[in-house]
Design a protein around this motif. Structure first.
Motif, PDB file in Angstrom:
ATOM      1  N   LYS A  23      45.625  50.411  47.207  1.00  0.00           N
ATOM      2  CA  LYS A  23      45.024  51.592  46.593  1.00  0.00           C
ATOM      3  C   LYS A  23      44.154  51.114  45.442  1.00  0.00           C
ATOM      4  N   GLU A  24      42.995  51.722  45.317  1.00  0.00           N
ATOM      5  CA  GLU A  24      42.032  51.284  44.303  1.00  0.00           C
ATOM      6  C   GLU A  24      42.582  51.441  42.884  1.00  0.00           C
ATOM      7  N   GLU A  25      43.565  52.330  42.723  1.00  0.00           N
ATOM      8  CA  GLU A  25      44.130  52.554  41.383  1.00  0.00           C
ATOM      9  C   GLU A  25      44.795  51.294  40.818  1.00  0.00           C
ATOM     10  N   SER A  26      45.157  50.361  41.678  1.00  0.00           N
ATOM     11  CA  SER A  26      45.795  49.131  41.199  1.00  0.00           C
ATOM     12  C   SER A  26      44.817  48.248  40.436  1.00  0.00           C
ATOM     13  N   LEU A  27      43.534  48.382  40.719  1.00  0.00           N
ATOM     14  CA  LEU A  27      42.533  47.432  40.229  1.00  0.00           C
ATOM     15  C   LEU A  27      42.508  47.332  38.706  1.00  0.00           C
ATOM     16  N   GLN A  28      42.330  48.441  38.027  1.00  0.00           N
ATOM     17  CA  GLN A  28      42.202  48.395  36.569  1.00  0.00           C
ATOM     18  C   GLN A  28      43.501  47.983  35.891  1.00  0.00           C
ATOM     19  N   LEU A  29      44.637  48.365  36.477  1.00  0.00           N
ATOM     20  CA  LEU A  29      45.919  47.929  35.929  1.00  0.00           C
ATOM     21  C   LEU A  29      46.036  46.408  35.967  1.00  0.00           C
ATOM     22  N   LEU A  30      45.647  45.830  37.079  1.00  0.00           N
ATOM     23  CA  LEU A  30      45.733  44.378  37.237  1.00  0.00           C
ATOM     24  C   LEU A  30      44.775  43.659  36.294  1.00  0.00           C
ATOM     25  N   ILE A  31      43.561  44.188  36.166  1.00  0.00           N
ATOM     26  CA  ILE A  31      42.581  43.566  35.268  1.00  0.00           C
ATOM     27  C   ILE A  31      43.104  43.557  33.838  1.00  0.00           C
ATOM     28  N   ALA A  32      43.666  44.683  33.404  1.00  0.00           N
ATOM     29  CA  ALA A  32      44.165  44.791  32.034  1.00  0.00           C
ATOM     30  C   ALA A  32      45.259  43.768  31.748  1.00  0.00           C
ATOM     31  N   LEU A  33      46.117  43.524  32.748  1.00  0.00           N
ATOM     32  CA  LEU A  33      47.227  42.595  32.555  1.00  0.00           C
ATOM     33  C   LEU A  33      46.820  41.134  32.740  1.00  0.00           C
ATOM     34  N   SER A  34      45.693  40.905  33.399  1.00  0.00           N
ATOM     35  CA  SER A  34      45.352  39.537  33.805  1.00  0.00           C
ATOM     36  C   SER A  34      44.917  38.635  32.658  1.00  0.00           C
ATOM     37  N   PHE A  35      44.713  39.213  31.484  1.00  0.00           N
ATOM     38  CA  PHE A  35      44.331  38.396  30.334  1.00  0.00           C
ATOM     39  C   PHE A  35      45.438  38.344  29.287  1.00  0.00           C
ATOM     40  N   GLY A  36      46.682  38.616  29.702  1.00  0.00           N
ATOM     41  CA  GLY A  36      47.810  38.590  28.778  1.00  0.00           C
ATOM     42  C   GLY A  36      48.213  37.180  28.384  1.00  0.00           C
ATOM     43  N   HIS A  37      49.200  37.095  27.506  1.00  0.00           N
ATOM     44  CA  HIS A  37      49.668  35.799  27.012  1.00  0.00           C
ATOM     45  C   HIS A  37      50.581  35.102  28.011  1.00  0.00           C
ATOM     46  N   ASP A  38      51.278  35.868  28.825  1.00  0.00           N
ATOM     47  CA  ASP A  38      52.241  35.258  29.738  1.00  0.00           C
ATOM     48  C   ASP A  38      51.522  34.641  30.940  1.00  0.00           C
ATOM     49  N   SER A  39      51.773  33.370  31.183  1.00  0.00           N
ATOM     50  CA  SER A  39      51.045  32.658  32.241  1.00  0.00           C
ATOM     51  C   SER A  39      51.392  33.185  33.632  1.00  0.00           C
ATOM     52  N   ASN A  40      52.656  33.567  33.862  1.00  0.00           N
ATOM     53  CA  ASN A  40      53.040  34.063  35.189  1.00  0.00           C
ATOM     54  C   ASN A  40      52.425  35.427  35.486  1.00  0.00           C
ATOM     55  N   ILE A  41      52.252  36.243  34.456  1.00  0.00           N
ATOM     56  CA  ILE A  41      51.572  37.525  34.658  1.00  0.00           C
ATOM     57  C   ILE A  41      50.096  37.285  34.969  1.00  0.00           C
ATOM     58  N   ARG A  42      49.471  36.345  34.249  1.00  0.00           N
ATOM     59  CA  ARG A  42      48.070  36.030  34.551  1.00  0.00           C
ATOM     60  C   ARG A  42      47.936  35.510  35.978  1.00  0.00           C
ATOM     61  N   TRP A  43      48.877  34.683  36.401  1.00  0.00           N
ATOM     62  CA  TRP A  43      48.859  34.113  37.748  1.00  0.00           C
ATOM     63  C   TRP A  43      49.000  35.197  38.816  1.00  0.00           C
ATOM     64  N   SER A  44      50.054  36.030  38.685  1.00  0.00           N
ATOM     65  CA  SER A  44      50.338  37.025  39.727  1.00  0.00           C
ATOM     66  C   SER A  44      49.240  38.079  39.810  1.00  0.00           C
ATOM     67  N   THR A  45      48.696  38.490  38.666  1.00  0.00           N
ATOM     68  CA  THR A  45      47.647  39.511  38.687  1.00  0.00           C
ATOM     69  C   THR A  45      46.329  38.932  39.236  1.00  0.00           C
ATOM     70  N   THR A  46      46.048  37.676  38.930  1.00  0.00           N
ATOM     71  CA  THR A  46      44.841  37.045  39.478  1.00  0.00           C
ATOM     72  C   THR A  46      44.961  36.914  40.993  1.00  0.00           C
ATOM     73  N   PHE A  47      46.162  36.553  41.457  1.00  0.00           N
ATOM     74  CA  PHE A  47      46.399  36.500  42.899  1.00  0.00           C
ATOM     75  C   PHE A  47      46.154  37.864  43.540  1.00  0.00           C
ATOM     76  N   ALA A  48      46.690  38.925  42.918  1.00  0.00           N
ATOM     77  CA  ALA A  48      46.538  40.270  43.479  1.00  0.00           C
ATOM     78  C   ALA A  48      45.066  40.711  43.465  1.00  0.00           C
ATOM     79  N   LEU A  49      44.356  40.399  42.385  1.00  0.00           N
ATOM     80  CA  LEU A  49      42.936  40.747  42.317  1.00  0.00           C
ATOM     81  C   LEU A  49      42.145  40.013  43.397  1.00  0.00           C
ATOM     82  N   LYS A  50      42.499  38.761  43.649  1.00  0.00           N
ATOM     83  CA  LYS A  50      41.854  37.996  44.722  1.00  0.00           C
ATOM     84  C   LYS A  50      42.096  38.653  46.078  1.00  0.00           C
TER      85      LYS A  50
END
Length: 405
Positions: free
Chosen positions: A82-109
């Protein structure tokens, strides 16, 4: 009452989704999300759960957030999103936690492969090429490769991708070579200065990883044909063996985090993942390159692409002959095996079935197995494989091929 593990073993996605909807317990949410990811990899998805996953992505604790992002990505890999996931993932993808950056970048890909990405996507992933966590970096490189397949390119990505060719992480090198290959296919190199920088691809031909060597060689071949790289760059290299156990970008983007059970990045020869080094996905600018003679995956795949562009069909014997082999029971069996691999790769990428181009000489149509093994599951074909329904379904598949390639 069955446990989540038991429900997973039974492929009971409905019950697992029900548990996630009804629970606010982080441990239960984590187990449910993990089960949803595991079932998604098997092609078992439920669209109704995506809103709930988006909710826990926004409000869950760190571990739940990581697994929620992986679940979104794993479902998107199977075309459920669902397109609604996109902005949520972008917002989280620049956080401090490396695993959150990893998982959200994977999902955005993964969403890019579904055609879902932000206007600023190329800048977002270019920045992530400089992340200090390698799993973020190679997911970003794969994302840039898939953006190129969608026609979204930027020359500013070339330098950081070339730098990645020397990275110690084999997946970073693989992803960078893949992205550079896709950029080459998109005609963004238009001067000698570009080709000078890309001479770094030459040393990549000796990389320890076979897929990386193949991607680099394909990029060089494209640039050589455009006159941007000297012909002497490519020497003593051939595509060689049929590779059916290479890991794809949908597998290498994840490793184990705690007990999350995401795939290891190492080549597991006990698994039959189909490589995608020669697959164009959504790019219509793909062309067969290099030596096209010999019976292996890339040669047969490229041969069928050329036939698709010609809007023509071909018999088994013609394929074998055109690839420089003698037609026999042995070569026919080998060809059928390769065609099966190509069909599975097409299905994985959501592409038309290239094997529809391969027909019997007697009937000028594919054989029964094309309908019973692939059209039945991929196109929900339920008719007689030798009847009028099959003919209509076949014509529709040919139209998809003509439109796509």
């Amino acid at each position: 009452m069955p446990t989540i593990n038991q429900l997973t073993d039974k492929d009971d996605i409905i019950s697992i989704v029900r548990i996630l909807h009804s629970s606010n317990n982080p441990k239960t949410q984590l187990k449910s999300l993990k089960a949803i990811s595991l079932l998604a990899k098997k092609g078992i998805v439920d669209y109704t759960v995506i809103d709930k996953i988006n909710e826990v992505l926004s409000n869950g604790n760190k571990d739940v957030c990581v697994q929620a992002a992986f679940a979104i990505g794993d479902m998107a890999e199977k075309g459920a999103y669902k397109e609604e996931s996109l902005q949520l993932l972008i917002a989280l993808s620049f956080g401090h936690d490396s695993n959150i950056r990893w998982s959200t970048t994977f999902a955005l890909k993964a969403l890019i492969k579904c055609g879902i990405f932000a206007d600023e996507a190329i800048n977002l992933f270019s920045e992530k090429l400089h992340d200090r966590y390698d799993k973020v970096v190679y997911n970003a490189a794969f994302a840039i490769a898939h953006l190129a397949e969608q026609g979204v390119v930027d020359k500013s990505t070339i330098s950081p991708l070339v730098a990645l060719l020397s990275d110690n992480n084999v997946v970073c090198r693989k992803a960078a070579a893949y992205a550079l290959r896709n950029l080459a296919l998109r005609d963004i190199y238009d001067s000698t200065s570009d080709s000078i920088e890309l001479m770094s691809l030459k040393k990549t031909l000796n990389d320890s990883d076979r897929s990386t060597r193949i991607y680099a060689s394909e990029a060089i071949e494209v640039l050589k044909k455009k006159g941007l790289i000297d012909s002497s760059v490519v020497h003593n290299y051939h595509y060689g063996d049929n590779i059916v156990t290479q890991i794809t970008d949908s597998v290498v983007q994840r490793s184990n985090v705690g007990n999350m059970d995401h795939e290891s990045i190492s080549d597991d020869k006990s698994k039959s993942y189909y490589q995608d080094y020669s697959v164009s996905s959504k790019s219509k600018s793909y062309s067969a390159i290099g030596d096209v003679r010999g019976m292996n995956y890339i040669h047969v795949y490229n041969y069928l692409i050329s036939k698709a562009k010609e809007k023509s069909v071909v018999t088994y014997g013609e394929i074998v002959s055109d690839l420089g082999e003698s037609f026999s029971a042995k070569t026919r069996t080998e060809l059928i095996s390769l065609l099966d691999q190509i069909s599975k790769q097409n299905i994985k990428n959501g592409e038309p079935l290239l094997t529809a181009l391969v027909v019997s000489k007697a009937h000028n149509m594919p054989g029964k197995r094309f309908f019973t093994d692939y059209m039945s599951t991929y196109r929900n074909f339920t008719g007689n494989p030798e009847g009028n329904e099959a003919l209509m379904a076949y014509k529709q598949e040919l139209e998809r091929i003509w439109d796509y390639w």
